[in-house]
Motif scaffolding. Structure first.
Motif, mmCIF file in Angstrom:
data_model
loop_
_atom_site.group_PDB
_atom_site.id
_atom_site.type_symbol
_atom_site.label_atom_id
_atom_site.label_comp_id
_atom_site.label_asym_id
_atom_site.label_seq_id
_atom_site.Cartn_x
_atom_site.Cartn_y
_atom_site.Cartn_z
ATOM 1 N N LEU A 132 0.822 -1.208 0.000
ATOM 2 C CA LEU A 132 0.000 0.000 0.000
ATOM 3 C C LEU A 132 0.856 1.258 0.000
ATOM 4 N N PHE A 133 1.931 1.234 0.780
ATOM 5 C CA PHE A 133 2.828 2.385 0.902
ATOM 6 C C PHE A 133 3.373 2.796 -0.463
ATOM 7 N N LYS A 134 3.678 1.813 -1.306
ATOM 8 C CA LYS A 134 4.241 2.100 -2.629
ATOM 9 C C LYS A 134 3.221 2.751 -3.559
ATOM 10 N N GLN A 135 1.946 2.504 -3.309
ATOM 11 C CA GLN A 135 0.913 2.943 -4.251
ATOM 12 C C GLN A 135 0.244 4.253 -3.870
ATOM 13 N N VAL A 136 0.225 4.582 -2.585
ATOM 14 C CA VAL A 136 -0.563 5.725 -2.106
ATOM 15 C C VAL A 136 0.305 6.980 -2.050
ATOM 16 N N PRO A 137 -0.026 8.007 -2.828
ATOM 17 C CA PRO A 137 0.758 9.247 -2.759
ATOM 18 C C PRO A 137 0.324 10.134 -1.591
ATOM 19 N N VAL A 138 1.238 10.988 -1.162
ATOM 20 C CA VAL A 138 0.899 12.008 -0.173
ATOM 21 C C VAL A 138 -0.237 12.860 -0.731
ATOM 22 N N GLY A 139 -1.174 13.211 0.121
ATOM 23 C CA GLY A 139 -2.326 13.998 -0.301
ATOM 24 C C GLY A 139 -3.564 13.168 -0.587
ATOM 25 N N THR A 140 -3.416 11.832 -0.606
ATOM 26 C CA THR A 140 -4.561 10.959 -0.860
ATOM 27 C C THR A 140 -5.621 11.136 0.223
ATOM 28 N N GLN A 141 -6.877 11.264 -0.180
ATOM 29 C CA GLN A 141 -7.971 11.382 0.788
ATOM 30 C C GLN A 141 -8.119 10.082 1.570
ATOM 31 N N VAL A 142 -8.400 10.208 2.871
ATOM 32 C CA VAL A 142 -8.663 9.069 3.747
ATOM 33 C C VAL A 142 -9.992 9.330 4.449
ATOM 34 N N ASN A 143 -10.935 8.411 4.272
ATOM 35 C CA ASN A 143 -12.272 8.554 4.840
ATOM 36 C C ASN A 143 -12.493 7.413 5.830
ATOM 37 N N LEU A 144 -12.626 7.738 7.109
ATOM 38 C CA LEU A 144 -12.818 6.739 8.159
ATOM 39 C C LEU A 144 -14.291 6.718 8.552
ATOM 40 N N VAL A 145 -14.943 5.551 8.365
ATOM 41 C CA VAL A 145 -16.387 5.446 8.562
ATOM 42 C C VAL A 145 -16.701 4.347 9.572
ATOM 43 N N ASN A 146 -17.928 4.357 10.050
ATOM 44 C CA ASN A 146 -18.406 3.358 11.015
ATOM 45 C C ASN A 146 -19.668 2.723 10.434
ATOM 46 N N GLU A 147 -19.501 1.645 9.654
ATOM 47 C CA GLU A 147 -20.618 0.984 8.984
ATOM 48 C C GLU A 147 -20.634 -0.506 9.333
ATOM 49 N N PRO A 148 -21.161 -0.873 10.491
ATOM 50 C CA PRO A 148 -21.281 -2.299 10.782
ATOM 51 C C PRO A 148 -22.340 -2.984 9.922
ATOM 52 N N ILE A 149 -23.210 -2.181 9.313
ATOM 53 C CA ILE A 149 -24.268 -2.709 8.436
ATOM 54 C C ILE A 149 -24.033 -2.132 7.042
ATOM 55 N N LYS A 150 -23.812 -3.007 6.071
ATOM 56 C CA LYS A 150 -23.630 -2.568 4.692
ATOM 57 C C LYS A 150 -24.696 -3.246 3.826
ATOM 58 N N ILE A 151 -25.211 -2.495 2.865
ATOM 59 C CA ILE A 151 -26.257 -2.970 1.961
ATOM 60 C C ILE A 151 -25.768 -2.764 0.536
ATOM 61 N N GLY A 152 -26.059 -3.708 -0.347
ATOM 62 C CA GLY A 152 -25.647 -3.539 -1.735
ATOM 63 C C GLY A 152 -26.354 -4.502 -2.661
ATOM 64 N N TRP A 153 -26.375 -4.119 -3.931
ATOM 65 C CA TRP A 153 -27.048 -4.908 -4.964
ATOM 66 C C TRP A 153 -26.046 -5.657 -5.823
ATOM 67 N N LEU A 154 -26.463 -6.819 -6.273
ATOM 68 C CA LEU A 154 -25.781 -7.561 -7.334
ATOM 69 C C LEU A 154 -26.873 -8.101 -8.236
ATOM 70 N N ALA A 155 -26.904 -7.613 -9.493
ATOM 71 C CA ALA A 155 -27.993 -7.922 -10.407
ATOM 72 C C ALA A 155 -29.314 -7.509 -9.746
ATOM 73 N N ASP A 156 -30.265 -8.426 -9.615
ATOM 74 C CA ASP A 156 -31.560 -8.085 -9.024
ATOM 75 C C ASP A 156 -31.683 -8.556 -7.579
ATOM 76 N N THR A 157 -30.563 -8.786 -6.919
ATOM 77 C CA THR A 157 -30.574 -9.314 -5.556
ATOM 78 C C THR A 157 -29.958 -8.302 -4.599
ATOM 79 N N LEU A 158 -30.642 -8.060 -3.493
ATOM 80 C CA LEU A 158 -30.142 -7.178 -2.449
ATOM 81 C C LEU A 158 -29.416 -8.013 -1.400
ATOM 82 N N PHE A 159 -28.244 -7.556 -1.006
ATOM 83 C CA PHE A 159 -27.430 -8.241 -0.004
ATOM 84 C C PHE A 159 -27.248 -7.334 1.211
ATOM 85 N N ILE A 160 -27.066 -7.969 2.367
ATOM 86 C CA ILE A 160 -26.679 -7.254 3.577
ATOM 87 C C ILE A 160 -25.453 -7.933 4.167
#
Length: 306
Positions: free
Chosen positions: A220-248
């Motif tokens: 990771l160190f080799k790939q990430v340049p200085v200035g890269t945005q870092v977003n720290l989130v708290n999502e114990p529950i994630k929802i998302g679609w694949l084709a016509d199916t909803l996943f949790i």
């Protein structure tokens, strides 16, 4: 319209061996698809522990233990089938820079360029009395072979435990920061860094920093340049679609949030019902309730055809 050729690639549950190398790098799916990776089943060898298997397959300690609740982490036993939870719902945060989902204890990096990709690694995060901060910041500096100067609060804690720390820990194999570190622009001294104790990756054990396996931070160190945005989130529950199916995908909450179980369940239901405002589907209530109760950190299909 969902890219069905992409979706088909994500479906299989594969049988594998521990010697396989999991490349935790995926083509970034279209915006209406949130799943990447695949589940695998391997058979443990006599000498394996779940912690060994986790590191060999790009997983953290809690991830593999939660996915295999009936398996002894230290003595799984020769021939025991182990589920590798290498399938993920991407966090809801914008797909740019670095996103760390703290309860999942997983980092996602969206490098620039084409084709768009996502790279993911397990991380350790701050324990209950040393929380990892949330919010948007950036990589301020990058350090090779960093010197560690423990803050006074950490030195005081170590002294109380009978394990005093020096004012300066030089670079080397005993440095807790490992060989590579990226300092964040948050106030305070928060880093994304390596470790001299890789067995603790994927746990809530740090003083607020994010800790990676030595091989992962080097990449990771080799790939990430200085200035890269870092977003720290708290999502114990994630929802998302694949084709016509909803996943949790439900992960145990951070230790400081575990006393909010009723609120946790309500948030999960709110997330699911909100999807019905945008897209019609038939909810599989039994699958949803099981996912919320078990919290195995595995994407579970919760919609069904009429």
């Amino acid at each position: 319209m969902v890219n069905l050729s992409y979706a088909i690639l994500l479906v299989p549950l594969l049988i594998s061996s521990i010697s396989d190398v999991v490349a935790e790098e995926f083509l970034l799916p279209p915006n209406d698809v949130s799943l990447v990776g695949e589940l695998k089943i391997i058979k443990a060898k006599h000498e394996d522990t779940l912690i060994d298997i986790a590191r060999a397959n790009g997983l953290g300690r809690d991830e593999i233990v939660n996915a295999n609740p009936k398996v002894d982490p230290w003595l799984p036993g020769a021939g025991t089938e182990i589920l590798l939870p290498n399938r993920y719902i991407l966090p809801s945060a914008p797909r740019t820079g670095i996103v760390v989902n703290t309860p999942e204890m997983r980092l996602y990096y969206y490098p620039p360029g084409n084709p768009r990709r996502v790279i993911t690694h397990p991380v350790s995060v701050g324990r209950v009395d040393w929380n990892t901060p949330l919010g948007i910041t950036k990589v301020a500096t990058k350090l090779t072979d960093p010197v560690w100067r423990p803050p006074a609060s950490i030195r005081r804690e170590a002294l109380e435990k009978g394990t005093p720390l020096p004012e300066v820990v030089p670079a080397g194999p005993d440095n807790p920061l490992g060989r590579f570190a990226m300092r964040l622009a948050f106030s305070g001294s928060y880093l994304i860094h390596g470790t001299d104790k890789p067995f603790g990756i994927g746990m809530q054990v740090t003083h607020g920093c994010m800790r990676l396996y030595p091989e992962d931070i080097e990449s990771l160190f080799k790939q990430v340049p200085v200035g890269t945005q870092v977003n720290l989130v708290n999502e114990p529950i994630k929802i998302g679609w694949l084709a016509d199916t909803l996943f949790i995908e439900v992960t145990p909450a951070l230790e400081q949030d575990v006393d909010k179980e009723a609120e946790f369940t309500r948030k999960a239901l709110d997330r699911v019902y909100a999807e019905q405002d945008h897209r019609a589907f038939v909810l599989d209530g039994a699958a949803l309730n099981l996912a919320i109760r078990e919290k195995r950190g595995i994407p579970v299909a919760i919609s069904k055809f009429e």
